[in-house]
Design a protein around this motif. Structure first.
Motif, PDB file in Angstrom:
ATOM      1  N   VAL A  11       0.836  -1.203   0.000  1.00  0.00           N
ATOM      2  CA  VAL A  11       0.000   0.000   0.000  1.00  0.00           C
ATOM      3  C   VAL A  11       0.872   1.256   0.000  1.00  0.00           C
ATOM      4  O   VAL A  11       0.583   2.237  -0.698  1.00  0.00           O
ATOM      5  CB  VAL A  11      -0.940  -0.006   1.225  1.00  0.00           C
ATOM      6  N   LEU A  12       1.954   1.232   0.760  1.00  0.00           N
ATOM      7  CA  LEU A  12       2.871   2.378   0.773  1.00  0.00           C
ATOM      8  C   LEU A  12       3.447   2.633  -0.615  1.00  0.00           C
ATOM      9  O   LEU A  12       3.528   3.779  -1.082  1.00  0.00           O
ATOM     10  CB  LEU A  12       4.004   2.129   1.773  1.00  0.00           C
ATOM     11  N   GLU A  13       3.841   1.559  -1.285  1.00  0.00           N
ATOM     12  CA  GLU A  13       4.418   1.703  -2.620  1.00  0.00           C
ATOM     13  C   GLU A  13       3.395   2.287  -3.586  1.00  0.00           C
ATOM     14  O   GLU A  13       3.719   3.145  -4.424  1.00  0.00           O
ATOM     15  CB  GLU A  13       4.915   0.341  -3.110  1.00  0.00           C
ATOM     16  N   GLU A  14       2.149   1.824  -3.481  1.00  0.00           N
ATOM     17  CA  GLU A  14       1.089   2.344  -4.358  1.00  0.00           C
ATOM     18  C   GLU A  14       0.848   3.835  -4.139  1.00  0.00           C
ATOM     19  O   GLU A  14       0.424   4.552  -5.050  1.00  0.00           O
ATOM     20  CB  GLU A  14      -0.214   1.573  -4.105  1.00  0.00           C
ATOM     21  N   ASN A  15       1.120   4.319  -2.923  1.00  0.00           N
ATOM     22  CA  ASN A  15       0.898   5.722  -2.590  1.00  0.00           C
ATOM     23  C   ASN A  15       2.205   6.517  -2.521  1.00  0.00           C
ATOM     24  O   ASN A  15       2.258   7.574  -1.883  1.00  0.00           O
ATOM     25  CB  ASN A  15       0.160   5.835  -1.256  1.00  0.00           C
ATOM     26  N   ASN A  16       3.242   5.977  -3.188  1.00  0.00           N
ATOM     27  CA  ASN A  16       4.535   6.668  -3.249  1.00  0.00           C
ATOM     28  C   ASN A  16       5.076   6.968  -1.854  1.00  0.00           C
ATOM     29  O   ASN A  16       5.695   7.997  -1.631  1.00  0.00           O
ATOM     30  CB  ASN A  16       4.420   7.957  -4.068  1.00  0.00           C
ATOM     31  N   TYR A  17       4.797   6.072  -0.902  1.00  0.00           N
ATOM     32  CA  TYR A  17       5.283   6.141   0.481  1.00  0.00           C
ATOM     33  C   TYR A  17       4.791   7.376   1.243  1.00  0.00           C
ATOM     34  O   TYR A  17       5.429   7.832   2.177  1.00  0.00           O
ATOM     35  CB  TYR A  17       6.813   6.049   0.531  1.00  0.00           C
ATOM     36  N   HIS A  18       3.634   7.894   0.854  1.00  0.00           N
ATOM     37  CA  HIS A  18       3.003   8.976   1.611  1.00  0.00           C
ATOM     38  C   HIS A  18       2.162   8.354   2.726  1.00  0.00           C
ATOM     39  O   HIS A  18       1.249   7.559   2.455  1.00  0.00           O
ATOM     40  CB  HIS A  18       2.110   9.835   0.719  1.00  0.00           C
ATOM     41  N   VAL A  19       2.477   8.720   3.992  1.00  0.00           N
ATOM     42  CA  VAL A  19       1.798   8.123   5.134  1.00  0.00           C
ATOM     43  C   VAL A  19       0.315   8.475   5.147  1.00  0.00           C
ATOM     44  O   VAL A  19      -0.546   7.621   5.375  1.00  0.00           O
ATOM     45  CB  VAL A  19       2.471   8.566   6.455  1.00  0.00           C
ATOM     46  N   LYS A  20       0.014   9.741   4.915  1.00  0.00           N
ATOM     47  CA  LYS A  20      -1.386  10.190   4.997  1.00  0.00           C
ATOM     48  C   LYS A  20      -2.263   9.444   4.003  1.00  0.00           C
ATOM     49  O   LYS A  20      -3.341   8.931   4.351  1.00  0.00           O
ATOM     50  CB  LYS A  20      -1.460  11.693   4.753  1.00  0.00           C
ATOM     51  N   ASP A  21      -1.818   9.345   2.744  1.00  0.00           N
ATOM     52  CA  ASP A  21      -2.617   8.666   1.716  1.00  0.00           C
ATOM     53  C   ASP A  21      -2.707   7.173   1.993  1.00  0.00           C
ATOM     54  O   ASP A  21      -3.764   6.551   1.792  1.00  0.00           O
ATOM     55  CB  ASP A  21      -1.996   8.908   0.335  1.00  0.00           C
ATOM     56  N   SER A  22      -1.594   6.587   2.457  1.00  0.00           N
ATOM     57  CA  SER A  22      -1.596   5.149   2.751  1.00  0.00           C
ATOM     58  C   SER A  22      -2.532   4.827   3.906  1.00  0.00           C
ATOM     59  O   SER A  22      -3.252   3.820   3.876  1.00  0.00           O
ATOM     60  CB  SER A  22      -0.174   4.683   3.080  1.00  0.00           C
ATOM     61  N   ALA A  23      -2.529   5.686   4.937  1.00  0.00           N
ATOM     62  CA  ALA A  23      -3.407   5.471   6.087  1.00  0.00           C
ATOM     63  C   ALA A  23      -4.867   5.512   5.659  1.00  0.00           C
ATOM     64  O   ALA A  23      -5.690   4.697   6.100  1.00  0.00           O
ATOM     65  CB  ALA A  23      -3.136   6.525   7.157  1.00  0.00           C
ATOM     66  N   ALA A  24      -5.201   6.451   4.768  1.00  0.00           N
ATOM     67  CA  ALA A  24      -6.584   6.559   4.289  1.00  0.00           C
ATOM     68  C   ALA A  24      -6.993   5.291   3.549  1.00  0.00           C
ATOM     69  O   ALA A  24      -8.109   4.781   3.724  1.00  0.00           O
ATOM     70  CB  ALA A  24      -6.725   7.789   3.384  1.00  0.00           C
ATOM     71  N   GLN A  25      -6.111   4.753   2.709  1.00  0.00           N
ATOM     72  CA  GLN A  25      -6.426   3.541   1.958  1.00  0.00           C
ATOM     73  C   GLN A  25      -6.580   2.337   2.882  1.00  0.00           C
ATOM     74  O   GLN A  25      -7.423   1.466   2.646  1.00  0.00           O
ATOM     75  CB  GLN A  25      -5.339   3.266   0.912  1.00  0.00           C
ATOM     76  N   LEU A  26      -5.775   2.305   3.964  1.00  0.00           N
ATOM     77  CA  LEU A  26      -5.829   1.183   4.898  1.00  0.00           C
ATOM     78  C   LEU A  26      -6.975   1.307   5.902  1.00  0.00           C
ATOM     79  O   LEU A  26      -7.237   0.372   6.664  1.00  0.00           O
ATOM     80  CB  LEU A  26      -4.502   1.086   5.673  1.00  0.00           C
ATOM     81  N   GLY A  27      -7.608   2.476   5.935  1.00  0.00           N
ATOM     82  CA  GLY A  27      -8.688   2.683   6.901  1.00  0.00           C
ATOM     83  C   GLY A  27      -8.176   2.914   8.307  1.00  0.00           C
ATOM     84  O   GLY A  27      -8.863   2.617   9.290  1.00  0.00           O
ATOM     85  N   LEU A  28      -6.948   3.457   8.410  1.00  0.00           N
ATOM     86  CA  LEU A  28      -6.348   3.742   9.707  1.00  0.00           C
ATOM     87  C   LEU A  28      -6.127   5.234   9.861  1.00  0.00           C
ATOM     88  O   LEU A  28      -6.061   5.968   8.876  1.00  0.00           O
ATOM     89  CB  LEU A  28      -4.980   3.032   9.845  1.00  0.00           C
ATOM     90  N   SER A  29      -5.993   5.679  11.114  1.00  0.00           N
ATOM     91  CA  SER A  29      -5.554   7.053  11.335  1.00  0.00           C
ATOM     92  C   SER A  29      -4.063   7.125  11.027  1.00  0.00           C
ATOM     93  O   SER A  29      -3.361   6.112  11.027  1.00  0.00           O
ATOM     94  CB  SER A  29      -5.799   7.483  12.788  1.00  0.00           C
ATOM     95  N   ARG A  30      -3.591   8.335  10.742  1.00  0.00           N
ATOM     96  CA  ARG A  30      -2.167   8.505  10.455  1.00  0.00           C
ATOM     97  C   ARG A  30      -1.311   8.033  11.636  1.00  0.00           C
ATOM     98  O   ARG A  30      -0.278   7.391  11.458  1.00  0.00           O
ATOM     99  CB  ARG A  30      -1.915   9.984  10.160  1.00  0.00           C
TER     100      ARG A  30
END
Length: 470
Positions: A434-453
């Motif tokens: 998921v991080l790779e798909e979001n270019n290692y952006h924490v905020k975007d990755s957290a949103a995709q995973l359904g987690l808070s940052r």
């Protein structure tokens, strides 16, 4: 001449205040320690009378004046007065007249400074009347500032909060701070450690008892009733048995509690804050925490970072604890030695902030007139590692700022690895994807995973993933 020099040296080096006056009450001896106790310069006191320099309570003469006037000796007398700057001084004095044949020719006072001790006692009394607030959280790192900001947002509602963090990270400070910052601050804050007592006792403490429920039982409200309108902190919720977790879930859902042996429900308005020293995902996997209770408690989840992940705070915390124990022990330690601080910065801190405080306190018990905490003041196993580090030995304290280790590889088959390792690997691979798909952006990755940052940051630390973009 030599005797005079020895006398002068003695007056300067003795670790007790000495103040002597002649028969007219004018100061003739005033040593450096006394000047330090009273925050005065010697020139302001020497050859001047006591009442010209110091101010005492109305109608209450100083012990020096009483020794002159009454010819009496006073031992262990606590005295509070003001210096010429208006600063309050508190000392414990041994005061006695000096006689020459049958005539008093002066008086001497030996003083111990208890000003800081008095202040500390008062602070502790004040603290007993108030609990922690966010101002009591010591730190300047990005990690601790972020968690404080998240916690402050939780003060606006009455939703349940789950605070996750290793032992010694300060979870209860955050719990009390949330309570004191909320609309419930005027109501009770009650804390109960769920690991401290057996299930049978915890159940009656939490829910209360009805007279006749068992031999010797009486009508007694439980903690839920006692915390009415306020906050109930359930510390180490993952230590509570599954049976009691089920009963707790019912209380949270129905907002009512039933005393043991009773048939009626009592409505309660209580905010629940729970803490866990275990990763909730692992706690659920290991059957230490019910999944449905986790979802109910974790409406707001706060992950307190361990000290090893907030190294920028170590210097500030060390200075804070030094000042705390300086006041308590009446000492004058100024800092942590450079070699010791370097070790602190490389140490893993398994006991977190609590371990740092205990190390500082223990070291200050060992110091002897030094102004810095050195390796020799620390426990032997740490002392040896610091010495090895300074000698360039391979047995020096390890550097925990190494590059990320090579990626773990799964065993040839799932049969060759345990469930814990398998889940760890699978979770890490999924999050990395998921991080790779979001270019290692924490905020975007957290949103995709359904987690808070913040929750994602916690998982990244657990999984040793460091390649990130904020």
């Amino acid at each position: 001449m030599m005797e005079h020099e020895m006398y002068e040296k003695l007056m300067e080096e003795v670790d007790i205040g000495v103040h002597a006056v002649d028969m007219n009450g004018n100061t003739v001896i005033y040593n450096t320690k006394m000047a330090s106790i009273e925050s005065m310069d010697k020139e302001e006191v020497i050859n001047r009378s006591i009442d010209q320099v110091f101010k005492f309570k109305s109608g209450e003469p100083s012990t020096l004046e009483r020794a002159l006037q009454e010819g009496a000796e006073f031992k262990n007398i606590k005295q509070t007065y003001l210096n010429n700057k208006g600063n309050e001084i508190t000392s414990v004095n041994h005061t006695f007249p000096v006689w020459k044949r049958d005539t008093i020719i002066g008086a001497v006072e030996l003083a111990k400074d208890v000003t800081m001790l008095e202040k500390l006692i008062q602070e502790n009394m004040d603290r007993a009347q108030r609990s922690y607030s966010f101002e009591d959280v010591i730190g300047q790192s990005t990690e601790i500032k972020e968690i404080i900001e998240y916690a402050k947002r939780a003060t606006r509602t009455s939703s349940s909060v789950l605070i996750i963090g290793e032992t010694g990270t300060g979870k209860e400070i955050f719990a009390q701070s949330i309570h004191n910052g909320s609309d419930r601050s005027s109501k009770p804050f009650i804390s109960q450690n769920c690991a401290a007592l057996p299930d049978s006792l915890i159940e009656s403490i939490l829910f209360g008892t009805k007279k006749g429920a068992f031999t010797g039982s009486a009508d007694r409200p439980g903690l839920f009733e006692q915390a009415e309108g306020g906050t109930l902190l359930l510390d180490e919720i993952n230590s509570l048995s599954m049976h009691l977790q089920s009963k707790l879930l019912r209380v949270l859902q129905e907002r009512s509690v039933r005393r043991i042996g009773d048939t009626r429900d009592i409505s309660v308005d209580v905010r629940i804050i729970a803490t866990s020293n275990e990763d909730p995902i692992e706690a659920i996997t290991n059957q230490h925490l019910r999944k449905d209770l986790y979802y109910r408690l974790g409406v707001v989840s706060l992950f307190i970072p361990p000290l090893k992940d907030r190294k920028d705070d170590i210097k500030m915390l060390s200075d804070y604890f030094i000042q705390k124990y300086n006041a308590l022990f009446r000492m004058n330690i100024e800092k942590v030695d450079e070699n010791v601080m370097q070790f602190f910065m490389n140490y893993e801190w398994p006991g977190n902030v609590r371990e740092l405080e205990h190390l500082i306190e223990g070291a200050m018990n060992i110091t002897d007139h030094e102004t810095a905490i050195r390796a020799s003041h620390l426990p032997m196993h740490i002392h040896k590692r610091i010495k090895a580090a300074s000698d360039g030995s391979k047995s020096a304290a390890p550097d925990f700022h190494q590059e990320e280790p090579a990626e773990e590889k799964p065993a040839a088959s799932t049969g060759q690895m345990g469930l814990h390792d398998f889940l760890y690997y699978q979770e890490k691979q999924f999050i990395l994807k998921v991080l790779e798909e979001n270019n290692y952006h924490v905020k975007d990755s957290a949103a995709q995973l359904g987690l808070s940052r913040q929750s994602l940051h916690y998982r990244l630390n657990k999984l040793n993933i460091q390649k990130l973009r904020l």
